[in-house]
Design a protein around this motif. Structure first.
Motif, PDB file in Angstrom:
ATOM      1  N   GLU B 312       0.805 -15.709  39.147  1.00  0.00           N
ATOM      2  CA  GLU B 312       2.153 -15.140  39.086  1.00  0.00           C
ATOM      3  C   GLU B 312       3.087 -16.068  38.333  1.00  0.00           C
ATOM      4  O   GLU B 312       3.900 -15.652  37.513  1.00  0.00           O
ATOM      5  CB  GLU B 312       2.690 -14.909  40.507  1.00  0.00           C
ATOM      6  CG  GLU B 312       2.408 -13.525  41.047  1.00  0.00           C
ATOM      7  CD  GLU B 312       2.726 -12.418  40.042  1.00  0.00           C
ATOM      8  OE1 GLU B 312       3.842 -12.396  39.482  1.00  0.00           O
ATOM      9  OE2 GLU B 312       1.844 -11.571  39.784  1.00  0.00           O
ATOM     10  N   LYS B 313       2.945 -17.374  38.626  1.00  0.00           N
ATOM     11  CA  LYS B 313       3.817 -18.366  38.016  1.00  0.00           C
ATOM     12  C   LYS B 313       3.669 -18.354  36.489  1.00  0.00           C
ATOM     13  O   LYS B 313       4.657 -18.359  35.754  1.00  0.00           O
ATOM     14  CB  LYS B 313       3.437 -19.740  38.566  1.00  0.00           C
ATOM     15  CG  LYS B 313       4.385 -20.853  38.176  1.00  0.00           C
ATOM     16  CD  LYS B 313       3.868 -22.193  38.715  1.00  0.00           C
ATOM     17  CE  LYS B 313       4.514 -23.351  37.986  1.00  0.00           C
ATOM     18  NZ  LYS B 313       3.723 -24.580  38.062  1.00  0.00           N
ATOM     19  N   ARG B 315       2.462 -15.927  34.636  1.00  0.00           N
ATOM     20  CA  ARG B 315       2.968 -14.659  34.087  1.00  0.00           C
ATOM     21  C   ARG B 315       4.473 -14.715  33.920  1.00  0.00           C
ATOM     22  O   ARG B 315       5.020 -14.314  32.894  1.00  0.00           O
ATOM     23  CB  ARG B 315       2.639 -13.492  35.028  1.00  0.00           C
ATOM     24  CG  ARG B 315       1.179 -13.101  35.008  1.00  0.00           C
ATOM     25  CD  ARG B 315       0.860 -12.125  36.133  1.00  0.00           C
ATOM     26  NE  ARG B 315      -0.577 -12.116  36.351  1.00  0.00           N
ATOM     27  CZ  ARG B 315      -1.344 -11.027  36.246  1.00  0.00           C
ATOM     28  NH1 ARG B 315      -0.813  -9.862  35.992  1.00  0.00           N
ATOM     29  NH2 ARG B 315      -2.638 -11.108  36.418  1.00  0.00           N
ATOM     30  N   LYS B 316       5.117 -15.239  34.967  1.00  0.00           N
ATOM     31  CA  LYS B 316       6.574 -15.252  34.940  1.00  0.00           C
ATOM     32  C   LYS B 316       7.079 -16.179  33.830  1.00  0.00           C
ATOM     33  O   LYS B 316       7.991 -15.831  33.082  1.00  0.00           O
ATOM     34  CB  LYS B 316       7.114 -15.694  36.307  1.00  0.00           C
ATOM     35  CG  LYS B 316       8.621 -15.661  36.351  1.00  0.00           C
ATOM     36  CD  LYS B 316       9.183 -15.697  37.744  1.00  0.00           C
ATOM     37  CE  LYS B 316      10.711 -15.604  37.719  1.00  0.00           C
ATOM     38  NZ  LYS B 316      11.329 -16.312  36.608  1.00  0.00           N
ATOM     39  N   ASP B 319       6.527 -14.459  30.586  1.00  0.00           N
ATOM     40  CA  ASP B 319       7.401 -13.291  30.442  1.00  0.00           C
ATOM     41  C   ASP B 319       8.849 -13.688  30.170  1.00  0.00           C
ATOM     42  O   ASP B 319       9.563 -13.013  29.428  1.00  0.00           O
ATOM     43  CB  ASP B 319       7.314 -12.413  31.698  1.00  0.00           C
ATOM     44  CG  ASP B 319       6.027 -11.600  31.724  1.00  0.00           C
ATOM     45  OD1 ASP B 319       5.396 -11.466  30.644  1.00  0.00           O
ATOM     46  OD2 ASP B 319       5.637 -11.116  32.806  1.00  0.00           O
ATOM     47  N   ASP B 320       9.283 -14.805  30.805  1.00  0.00           N
ATOM     48  CA  ASP B 320      10.661 -15.258  30.570  1.00  0.00           C
ATOM     49  C   ASP B 320      10.885 -15.589  29.101  1.00  0.00           C
ATOM     50  O   ASP B 320      11.889 -15.204  28.497  1.00  0.00           O
ATOM     51  CB  ASP B 320      10.971 -16.490  31.434  1.00  0.00           C
ATOM     52  CG  ASP B 320      11.143 -16.102  32.899  1.00  0.00           C
ATOM     53  OD1 ASP B 320      11.208 -14.881  33.158  1.00  0.00           O
ATOM     54  OD2 ASP B 320      11.182 -17.013  33.760  1.00  0.00           O
TER      55      ASP B 320
END
Lengths: 365, 373, 306
Positions: B312-313, B315-316, B319-320
């Protein structure tokens, strides 16, 4: 096609390749039909693409131009009994040599530039294959393997120099040597859309044929290639002849490399290595090492290349279709040799062995 | 015939109908012409389904086929020599192609330029080249994508997934486009893991499967646990990584299905966008654009969907940055930036946006890359 | 270079020798058999490619990579048969025929192979002989494919068989002197055809190794001339199966030098490092040959002989 005049029935022999082509096309039609295409349509497209109109013919001839020279590169050493398969490397070396010679001569008169490039390219290619001949004569290293190894080494060196010391800094994503000025490029033959390399190839092929056929040196080559031991006993200098023919063969491929630089690419870069040297091996064997027969053999391969383009666009057939056609065609052509001079051969007049490098085992016995 | 500016669809049909060779055209092309459509040619340097460079182009060609009034003809494995000149000419002369997409970099100089000069009424769009006003013919266009944006994002994902912080990059040749990708990937990785390093192996050519496999194995032997590449067909590198339990980031097209366990993400082309631009311009009789470029924002490139192992980390974080890129607010190459010999290549305070010409001639590897050019 | 770097390069060479050598080994052993019988089949490059494609396709359809290997051997045998029969015709040149068959094999493999570039077929597994080690480099170097071991065994079996079995002696007799072979009552043509068929089958297996193990997928660039190089290595190995093993191992090891040096950060002149296998082979040949021994050990009927 075949130009060995000592044959008693040259007409029948000359018809053999045509018969082979017909048989090959029949076999290919069968293949095409099995693959679910209409053979007639495919054959028509092949013919249209290669020889159907002026565009097709020029397409064919343009592709054939370098192949005549690379075919000679294999055919000439073969006359001295050597199987050379390093034409691709000699072409690479020739292109590199030609491009290197052009650098200090930028701005020189075109004729000077072209001559220097041609000489440099021929020298580079000649030294490479000549070295292969020398290794054989002096160190007993088999020339087939040494020319192949040298070819790989030459291609690596070419890439190294093109991306290193000789790189034009402005050639960003396509590393190349300094380009020739546009006005220093070799142009097309008058009235044709084919560069002068075709004429160069034709002239070289004819010269080689005349040399081998009508001069005393040509006779010497036949003796050297036919039986080196006997030649040595007769006092002929076998070693210089062997090395010399290798060098001339290499020079032919080197010249092809020079023409790729001066007539097509404008510089030396990895794009010019597209297998012309390898195709030359096939061409030389199809032509039975006869320099004149190299010409139609090269045109045949050029034509198949041109046809492949149209096959892909019109019938959506894979690019490999023409590889299959080539394969079938050449297997049949070579197998048909068995009929050459067979029943209609007058025994005493046996033709001179063209390629002593490659007698069928039965004959060697 | 007529000059280029007045080259409208109607004129085109007139010209085509006047051509005596029309009778020789295949029925499908005739139908397309009669329906007011145009023919579009595609030339590839390799096999169309190579899981890589050529496949990315062929996918766009397949998308164009679905547009109304567009007939697509293709030729694959066309070498960068007289063969491609003749193929382009044949598409123009025999097939009446309104535009030919010459998709390999090596086609541009001299081949595309030569054919374009010979046929001033035809159009050739070339992938990768640098068309410049006044220097190159007006009927030539070049299009390309800023795929280093995706490489940067891949670097972030790799940096946050890797256990060793060592990455392996299998590349064909040290040319600017390749170096830019290596650098962007490394900068992305080092933005989340300042100690990350990228080892580079140049194979010397665009398609050498055995050498690519050797390179991939050498890199894995050195402890690299994420591999990526810039060669024509990434299949071998991705599969080798998967077999040895390492992660991989793809290139050109998606290789996700080749490596269900270790595929993190990948940098993909989306040539449909530029290709459609050219075809629409011709169909609508608008001027032919000569220089077409774009990145994520313009839809020229895209990311492969994240693999299951991507946290998740990670991906985030990716994505940011992607969101900033999509807004046009992100600059990859900005000072102070040192190369891997310690030399400052971009001074502090200076930054190069994607369009900067300086980036087109990149000849260095940034700090953190092990290797030399 | 540090000790670590040197170790890394040496390990990579070991791994390369084991991974890359197998196709060379199979093709050169096959060609040795063919040439021992007095024929040259230069077309094994095409057979190798055809074998690679057939193996991949068969593995995909059957789900069994070993059936793929079998298919490759069969495809190779068919090409060998074609060469063997056609080259038996009077005046048909075996070298030229080989080159033509190389083209045909490559062409058919590319044509039929289009459908198999994309799918993933089951590949061969390796024995993990390095499981005891902590070093990933050593572990991967010692991932040994059964085909590699089979190739090694085959080389020694051939060496023994050429000297000690009736078949081996007949083969050599046919290759050395056709007249003597006929006098001894050996069936010359059938022996040669059989030798070419076996040679083709082995080359096909070499191709199966490429597509089913290393690099382990089918595509058109799979063989960059490995087949023709392997045929050339037969001359280097002087028609001795055990020396084929050495030649193949050396070639594989030298090929690993380039990538390995780059992986430890030495990347200038990579083209030259990549040419190492060729330069090394040439150097060794120039050093070990002499005018009189060039074709020592060559079968007398071989058309390379003059």
């Amino acid at each position: 096609m075949s130009a060995a005049p000592a044959r008693p029935r040259p007409l029948i022999d000359a018809l053999l390749p045509l018969a082979a082509i017909v048989i090959a096309l029949m076999l290919f039609s069968l293949f095409v039909a099995l693959e679910g295409q209409a053979p007639q349509e495919v054959l028509e497209t092949i013919f249209a693409g290669a020889f159907g109109d002026a565009f097709g013919w020029q397409n064919t001839l343009l592709r054939a131009a370098p192949l005549i020279l690379t075919g000679l590169a294999v055919a000439l050493p073969a006359r001295a009994g050597l199987v050379i398969i390093g034409g691709e490397g000699a072409l690479a070396f020739g292109a590199l040599g030609a491009a290197a010679a052009a650098v200090p001569l930028a701005g020189a008169p075109n004729l000077v530039l072209w001559l220097a490039m041609a000489l440099s390219g021929m020298l580079a290619g000649g030294v490479l294959i000549g070295f292969s001949g020398a290794l054989r004569q002096w160190r007993g290293v088999n020339e087939t393997i040494s020319s192949l190894l040298l070819s790989y080494i030459a291609v690596a060196l070419m890439n190294h120099f093109v991306e290193g010391p000789l790189r034009d800094p402005a050639s960003l994503n396509k590393p190349s040597t300094l380009p020739l000025a546009p006005e220093a490029m070799l142009g097309n033959l008058p009235g044709l859309d084919v560069h002068v390399g075709l004429a160069v190839g034709l002239v070289c092929a004819v010269l080689a044929w005349v040399f081998l056929r009508f001069t005393i040196w040509g006779f010497t080559v036949r003796v050297v290639g036919g039986n080196p031991r006997a030649a040595a006993m007769a006092g002929l200098a076998v070693t210089p002849w062997v090395i010399g023919l290798c060098a001339v063969g290499g020079a032919m491929a080197g010249l092809a490399g020079m023409l790729e630089v001066a007539a097509v690419h404008g510089s030396c870069n990895a794009s010019l290595l597209v297998g012309y040297g390898h195709a030359g091996i096939l061409i030389a064997f199809i032509a039975r090492q006869n320099p004149l027969a190299v010409i139609p053999a090269a045109i045949l391969i050029g034509g198949i290349g041109a046809a492949g383009s149209l096959l892909q666009r019109r019938l959506d057939m894979p690019d490999a279709t023409v590889l299959v056609l080539q394969g079938i065609l050449f297997v049949v052509l070579i197998a048909m040799e068995t009929l050459r001079g067979r029943a209609w051969r007058i025994p005493q007049l046996s033709a001179p062995r063209l390629a002593k490098a490659t007698p069928a085992p039965e004959e060697a016995a | 015939m007529q000059d280029r500016a007045s080259f409208s669809r109607r004129n085109f049909i007139k010209a085509a109908a006047a051509a005596p060779a029309l009778g020789l055209l295949p029925a499908s092309v005739r139908d397309a012409l009669a329906a007011g459509g145009i023919t579009v040619g595609f030339i590839y340097v390799g096999a169309r389904d190579d899981f890589g460079y050529n496949q990315a182009h062929a996918q766009a060609a397949a998308a164009l086929k679905k547009l109304p009034g567009v007939k697509v003809i293709e030729e694959e494995k066309v070498p960068e020599t007289v063969a491609v000149q003749k193929s382009m000419e044949a598409m123009i002369v025999q097939d009446k192609a309104a535009v030919v997409f010459a998709t390999s970099f090596g086609y541009f100089d001299p081949h595309v330029l030569k054919v374009a000069q010979k046929y001033p009424n035809a159009h050739i769009a070339h992938c990768g080249g640098l068309w410049s006003e006044g220097k190159h013919p007006k009927n030539v266009a070049s299009y390309f994508g800023y795929i280093d944006e995706c490489e940067y994002l891949s670097g972030i994902v790799a940096g946050l997934t890797s256990k060793t912080g060592k990455f392996g990059f299998v590349a064909a040749k040290p040319i600017p486009q390749v170096l830019r990708n290596i650098n962007a990937f490394t900068l992305g990785a080092r933005s989340v893991n300042p100690n990350a390093t990228t080892r580079v192996i140049f194979t010397g050519d665009w398609a050498m499967p055995v050498k690519e496999a050797e390179a991939a194995n050498s890199l894995l032997d050195q402890g690299c646990d994420v591999l990526t590449c810039h060669v024509d067909g990434p299949k071998v590198v991705v599969e080798t990584a998967e077999r040895r339990g390492a992660f991989s980031c793809g290139y050109h097209a998606s290789q996700a299905k080749l490596a269900p366990k270790g595929y993190l993400t990948g940098a993909e082309w989306d040539w449909v966008t530029p290709n459609t631009t050219f075809v629409k311009a011709l169909q609508e009789g608008k001027p032919f654009p000569n220089f077409v470029r774009g990145g994520l924002k313009e839809g020229f490139v895209k990311m492969s969907p994240y693999g299951a192992v991507v946290s998740e980390k990670a991906r985030k974080a990716a994505d940011d940055v992607k969101a900033k890129m999509l807004k046009g607010e992100f600059v990859i190459f900005k000072g102070p930036l040192k190369d891997n010999t310690g030399k400052e290549v971009i001074p502090a305070g200076k930054s190069f946006a994607q369009q900067a010409i300086e980036l087109e001639g990149m000849n260095y590897l940034v700090e953190g890359v092990i290797g030399s050019v | 270079m540090t000790i670590d770097a040197i170790t890394a390069v040496l390990l990579a060479m070991l791994g390369g020798a084991i991974r890359v050598s197998t196709p060379f080994l199979f093709v050169s052993l096959g060609e040795t058999i063919t040439e021992k019988a007095g024929r040259i089949n230069l077309g094994l490059e095409g057979t190798l490619v055809m074998g690679a494609m057939s193996a991949y396709a068969a593995s995909l359809y059957s789900g069994s990579p070993w059936l793929g290997v079998l298919a490759a051997a069969c495809a190779g045998a068919v090409f060998g048969l074609l060469h063997g029969l056609l080259a038996s015709l009077r005046r048909v040149n075996d070298i030229a025929l080989g080159i033509a068959l190389m083209l045909l094999g490559t062409g058919l493999a590319f044509y039929w192979g289009k459908a198999y570039i994309q799918p993933q077929a089951p590949t061969l597994r390796a024995f993990h002989l390095g499981a005891w080690s902590d070093s990933p480099a050593l572990r991967s170097a010692l991932d040994i494919n059964p085909l590699f071991i089979a190739g090694l065994l085959l080389a020694f079996v051939l060496h023994w068989a050429f000297a000690n079995t009736r078949v081996g002696l007949t083969l050599r007799l046919v290759g050395d002197s056709e007249a003597a072979a006929r006098a001894a009552g050996a069936a010359v043509i059938p022996t040669r055809v059989a030798a070419t068929v076996i040679g083709g089958a082995l080359a096909g297996v070499g191709g199966a190794f490429l597509s089913l193990f290393y690099p382990g997928s089918w595509n058109e660039g799979l063989s960059n001339g490995q087949g023709i190089m392997a045929v050339a290595l037969v001359i280097f190995a002087r028609w001795q199966p055990r020396r084929c093993v050495l030649a193949a191992l050396m070639f594989g090891a030298a090929g690993a030098i380039g990538p390995a040096l780059q992986s430890v950060g030495i990347s200038s002149g990579y083209y030259l490092f990549n040419a190492a296998p060729y330069a090394l082979t040439l150097l060794l040949m120039a050093l070990t040959c002499s005018r009189d021994t060039s074709l020592k050990g060559a079968p007398g009927e071989l058309s390379l002989n003059r």
